[in-house]
Design an enzyme around this catalytic site. Structure first.
Site, PDB file in Angstrom:
ATOM      1  CG  HIS A  14      -2.034  -1.000   1.084  1.00 16.63           C
ATOM      2  ND1 HIS A  14      -3.079  -1.062   1.968  1.00 16.63           N
ATOM      3  CD2 HIS A  14      -2.259  -1.990   0.174  1.00 16.63           C
ATOM      4  CE1 HIS A  14      -3.911  -2.029   1.610  1.00 16.63           C
ATOM      5  NE2 HIS A  14      -3.421  -2.607   0.529  1.00 16.63           N
ATOM      6  CB  CYS A  32      -6.155  -0.884   4.775  1.00 13.95           C
ATOM      7  SG  CYS A  32      -4.414  -1.335   4.942  1.00 13.95           S
ATOM      8  CD  GLU A  36      -2.245   4.375   2.659  1.00 13.62           C
ATOM      9  OE1 GLU A  36      -3.317   4.924   2.370  1.00 13.62           O
ATOM     10  OE2 GLU A  36      -1.922   3.246   2.213  1.00 13.62           O
ATOM     11  CB  CYS A  91      -1.717   1.388   5.979  1.00 17.50           C
ATOM     12  SG  CYS A  91      -1.070   0.494   4.538  1.00 17.50           S
TER      13      CYS A  91
END
Length: 175
Positions: free
Chosen positions: A86, A116, A88, A119
């Protein structure tokens, strides 16, 4: 001095940076960009996609994303099978690789989607207590964010779009 001079505020400026970062995403299901900032200085950027050296998601590198695009997996399902990092997480890892203490002293995570669960846990762990976001994400754990004291701010997409249009219009005028 002109009172009509207009420029993005800091949140808009760094969200534009996150929007720019997401252009590098190689994930075929969702493009996300993230920027970690402290004291109005950009520390790291990230975008979602497969790890370095792994075939890009859009080239078939992530089977889970391929199945998602084919409608065989619903949004949010089988995330443990996804090879894409991801945005992040990539920004947080960027800080770790460079030895930057990102979470201390008021760092802010700018991201095009609310992070999410995974993260969010990473950001909380390194000490980030403020997220500035553009869109919601269906797998976000808002109870965890509240318990950790993380402030979540949602920006107005229209303001970001205004600045993006202004930037693009300057290129169109020069042609």
């Amino acid at each position: 001095m002109s009172s009509s001079f207009d420029r993005p505020n800091w949140d808009e400026y760094f969200m534009l940076q996150a929007e720019l970062a997401k252009l590098r995403s190689n994930c075929m299901t969702r493009q996300v960009g993230a920027v970690i900032v402290r004291n109005n200085r950009q520390l790291a950027t990230g975008y979602n996609g497969t790890p370095p050296g792994i075939k890009n998601c859009f080239e078939g590198g992530c089977k889970r994303c391929q199945l998602r695009m084919e409608g065989k997996i619903e949004s949010g399902a089988s995330l443990d099978r996804c090879l894409c990092n991801h945005a992040e997480a990539n920004a947080i890892m960027h800080c770790a690789i460079l030895g930057i203490e990102a979470g201390i002293k008021g760092a802010i995570l700018y991201t095009t989607f609310v992070p999410c669960l995974e993260c969010t846990k990473m950001a909380i762990t390194i000490g980030i207590r403020k997220f500035v976001c553009l869109d919601a994400y269906p797998e976000t754990d808002y109870d965890l964010l509240k318990e950790a004291g993380v402030e979540v701010i949602s920006l107005d997409k229209n303001k970001i779009a205004k600045w993006a249009r202004e930037l693009v219009s300057k290129y169109e005028k020069s042609e």
